[in-house]
Design an enzyme around this catalytic site. Structure first.
Site, PDB file in Angstrom:
ATOM      1  N   GLU A   1    -130.008 -43.225  23.980  1.00  0.00           N
ATOM      2  CA  GLU A   1    -129.290 -42.104  23.107  1.00  0.00           C
ATOM      3  C   GLU A   1    -128.171 -41.777  23.609  1.00  0.00           C
ATOM      4  O   GLU A   1    -127.680 -40.596  23.910  1.00  0.00           O
ATOM      5  CB  GLU A   1    -130.259 -40.975  22.686  1.00  0.00           C
ATOM      6  CG  GLU A   1    -131.579 -41.148  22.027  1.00  0.00           C
ATOM      7  CD  GLU A   1    -132.297 -39.808  21.737  1.00  0.00           C
ATOM      8  OE1 GLU A   1    -131.780 -38.927  22.317  1.00  0.00           O
ATOM      9  OE2 GLU A   1    -133.442 -40.271  21.530  1.00  0.00           O
TER      10      GLU A   1
ATOM     11  N   ARG B   1    -133.357 -50.082  19.137  1.00  0.00           N
ATOM     12  CA  ARG B   1    -134.475 -50.206  18.851  1.00  0.00           C
ATOM     13  C   ARG B   1    -134.011 -49.577  17.212  1.00  0.00           C
ATOM     14  O   ARG B   1    -132.917 -49.041  16.899  1.00  0.00           O
ATOM     15  CB  ARG B   1    -135.550 -49.303  19.002  1.00  0.00           C
ATOM     16  CG  ARG B   1    -135.165 -47.653  18.949  1.00  0.00           C
ATOM     17  CD  ARG B   1    -136.440 -46.806  19.270  1.00  0.00           C
ATOM     18  NE  ARG B   1    -136.113 -45.482  19.381  1.00  0.00           N
ATOM     19  CZ  ARG B   1    -136.224 -44.561  18.326  1.00  0.00           C
ATOM     20  NH1 ARG B   1    -136.176 -45.147  17.010  1.00  0.00           N
ATOM     21  NH2 ARG B   1    -135.934 -43.282  18.505  1.00  0.00           N
TER      22      ARG B   1
ATOM     23  N   ASN C   1    -134.303 -47.643  13.756  1.00  0.00           N
ATOM     24  CA  ASN C   1    -134.647 -46.373  13.502  1.00  0.00           C
ATOM     25  C   ASN C   1    -135.148 -45.574  12.352  1.00  0.00           C
ATOM     26  O   ASN C   1    -136.200 -45.233  12.280  1.00  0.00           O
ATOM     27  CB  ASN C   1    -133.586 -45.345  14.180  1.00  0.00           C
ATOM     28  CG  ASN C   1    -133.727 -44.139  14.360  1.00  0.00           C
ATOM     29  OD1 ASN C   1    -134.824 -43.605  14.841  1.00  0.00           O
ATOM     30  ND2 ASN C   1    -133.101 -42.962  13.874  1.00  0.00           N
TER      31      ASN C   1
ATOM     32  N   ASP D   1    -131.386 -35.170  10.796  1.00  0.00           N
ATOM     33  CA  ASP D   1    -132.435 -36.476  11.239  1.00  0.00           C
ATOM     34  C   ASP D   1    -132.535 -37.369   9.970  1.00  0.00           C
ATOM     35  O   ASP D   1    -131.557 -37.540   9.161  1.00  0.00           O
ATOM     36  CB  ASP D   1    -133.619 -36.110  11.710  1.00  0.00           C
ATOM     37  CG  ASP D   1    -134.330 -37.245  12.387  1.00  0.00           C
ATOM     38  OD1 ASP D   1    -134.488 -38.263  11.995  1.00  0.00           O
ATOM     39  OD2 ASP D   1    -135.025 -36.754  13.626  1.00  0.00           O
TER      40      ASP D   1
ATOM     41  N   GLU E   1    -142.085 -40.053  12.464  1.00  0.00           N
ATOM     42  CA  GLU E   1    -141.072 -40.323  11.696  1.00  0.00           C
ATOM     43  C   GLU E   1    -141.225 -40.988  10.121  1.00  0.00           C
ATOM     44  O   GLU E   1    -142.595 -41.391  10.320  1.00  0.00           O
ATOM     45  CB  GLU E   1    -139.934 -41.181  12.494  1.00  0.00           C
ATOM     46  CG  GLU E   1    -138.918 -40.265  13.077  1.00  0.00           C
ATOM     47  CD  GLU E   1    -137.824 -39.873  12.029  1.00  0.00           C
ATOM     48  OE1 GLU E   1    -138.032 -40.152  10.718  1.00  0.00           O
ATOM     49  OE2 GLU E   1    -136.730 -39.457  12.286  1.00  0.00           O
TER      50      GLU E   1
ATOM     51  N   ASN F   1    -129.337 -42.530  11.274  1.00  0.00           N
ATOM     52  CA  ASN F   1    -130.350 -42.057  10.560  1.00  0.00           C
ATOM     53  C   ASN F   1    -130.171 -41.984   8.984  1.00  0.00           C
ATOM     54  O   ASN F   1    -129.139 -42.577   8.692  1.00  0.00           O
ATOM     55  CB  ASN F   1    -130.601 -40.705  10.778  1.00  0.00           C
ATOM     56  CG  ASN F   1    -131.874 -40.525  11.973  1.00  0.00           C
ATOM     57  OD1 ASN F   1    -133.018 -40.962  11.145  1.00  0.00           O
ATOM     58  ND2 ASN F   1    -131.970 -39.986  12.994  1.00  0.00           N
TER      59      ASN F   1
END
Length: 286
Positions: free
Chosen positions: A117, A96, A98, A193, A15, A144
Site C-alpha cells: 500500500e 496483488r 484486489n 473501498d 471483501e 477498487n
C-alpha cells in the site's frame, strides 16, 4: 437501514461479496479464504485459496473465476481446486489483485494494487475471452470498485488512497474515454473501498475506516449514509429474494486490541434493508 451481523466470521479482510447461484460468495483476502453463505438455510462453506484472494465471480463455464495474488484462476467449488488462467503482472511480484466486476457483455474488469500500500503500481484490466488488456487508466496505489452500469456504458473506478471515485465512459469495443471526478470522500470519513450500483443507477460505496456505507446518485450527490457498528466496511452486494437485501463485508485489519474490544463484530458479514433492489450478477464470458 440498521445493519445486523448475519455470519460471525471475524475476517481479517472480508471483501468481494457477490450474489450468485442463490448464495452469497465473499473472501477473506489475508486468510486466503473463499466463503459461501446461504441465508435461507444458514449453510456456510469455506475453501482455502493458494494465496491472497480478492474475489470470486461466476463464469459462464459453470465454475468461478478467482482473483488470486498471482493472477486469475479458475475455481471449482466442487473439488476445491484452483487452476491458473492468466497472470497479468508477472513483473510485479509485490502486487496483488484486489477487486472486480463483470459488465452486461460478460467482460471481466479487475484491478491490482501494491500489497504494501505504498507504490502506485495498481492498474485496471479488462479480460474477455483469451485477451487481457490494460484499461489505460493512470496507475494508483490501491484500485477498487470497479462498478459498471447496466448498459455497460459507464465504469466507476476508485482510487482508494486518493479518496476519489472516477466516472469513465466505456466505448462499445471496451476502450475507455476520459475520466471525470464523480465523488471525493472528505477527510475524516474513511477511504472509499468496494462499490456497486443499484437498480436505480445509484452507487453504494463501502468506507474503510469510515463506519459505514454511502449511496450517491448519478450526479455524485450524497443520498444516504448507513452507519455500522464496525469501522471497516469494505463492500456490499444485493442478494436474497428480489435482490432487495444488502450484504456487507467488513474487516479487522488495522484495528488494535482496544479497537477490537470495542468492535466485537468487526470482520463479520452484515445485512440491512436498503429500500432498493440491485441487479443480477452477470457471468463472465471467459
Amino acid at each position: 437501514m440498521v445493519p445486523r451481523s448475519v455470519l460471525r466470521v471475524g475476517a481479517t479482510l472480508g471483501e468481494g461479496p457477490v450474489w450468485a447461484r442463490d448464495a452469497l460468495w465473499f473472501v477473506d483476502i489475508k486468510q486466503h479464504q473463499v466463503h459461501r453463505f446461504d441465508p435461507a438455510t444458514g449453510a456456510h462453506e469455506r475453501w482455502i485459496a493458494p494465496d491472497q484472494v480478492g474475489w470470486v465471480l461466476p463464469s459462464a463455464r459453470g465454475d468461478l473465476i478467482a482473483g488470486v495474488k498471482t493472477g486469475l484462476h479458475r475455481f471449482d467449488p466442487v473439488t476445491g481446486t484452483f487452476a491458473p488462467l492468466h497472470a497479468p503482472e508477472p513483473h510485479l511480484p509485490g502486487n496483488r489483485l484486489n477487486d472486480a466486476a463483470v459488465d452486461s457483455r460478460g467482460r471481466l474488469w479487475f484491478g491490482s494494487m501494491d500489497d504494501d500500500e505504498v507504490a502506485a503500481t495498481g492498474r485496471l484490466y479488462r479480460f474477455a475471452g483469451e485477451e487481457c488488456l490494460d484499461s489505460g487508466l493512470a496507475p494508483v496505489v490501491i484500485t477498487n470498485g470497479p462498478a459498471i452500469s447496466t448498459d455497460a456504458a459507464t465504469l466507476y473506478h476508485t482510487d482508494t488512497l486518493g479518496k476519489t471515485i472516477w466516472r469513465v465512459p466505456v466505448r462499445d469495443d471496451g476502450t475507455l474515454g476520459t475520466p471525470e471526478r464523480h465523488v471525493t470522500i472528505e477527510d475524516g470519513a474513511g477511504y472509499p473501498d468496494g462499490s456497486v450500483l443499484d437498480a436505480e443507477g445509484c452507487l453504494w460505496v463501502g468506507l474503510f475506516g469510515g463506519w459505514g456505507v454511502r449511496r450517491y446518485d448519478a450526479t455524485g450527490a450524497l443520498m444516504t449514509t448507513v452507519r455500522f457498528p464496525v469501522a471497516n466496511v469494505t463492500k456490499i452486494a444485493f442478494g436474497g429474494e428480489g435482490l432487495r437485501t444488502a450484504y456487507a463485508t467488513t474487516a479487522r485489519k488495522g484495528l488494535d486490541a482496544a479497537a477490537l474490544a470495542d468492535q466485537p463484530l468487526a470482520g463479520d458479514l452484515f445485512a440491512f434493508e436498503p429500500g432498493v433492489a440491485g441487479f443480477a450478477t452477470v457471468e463472465a464470458a471467459s
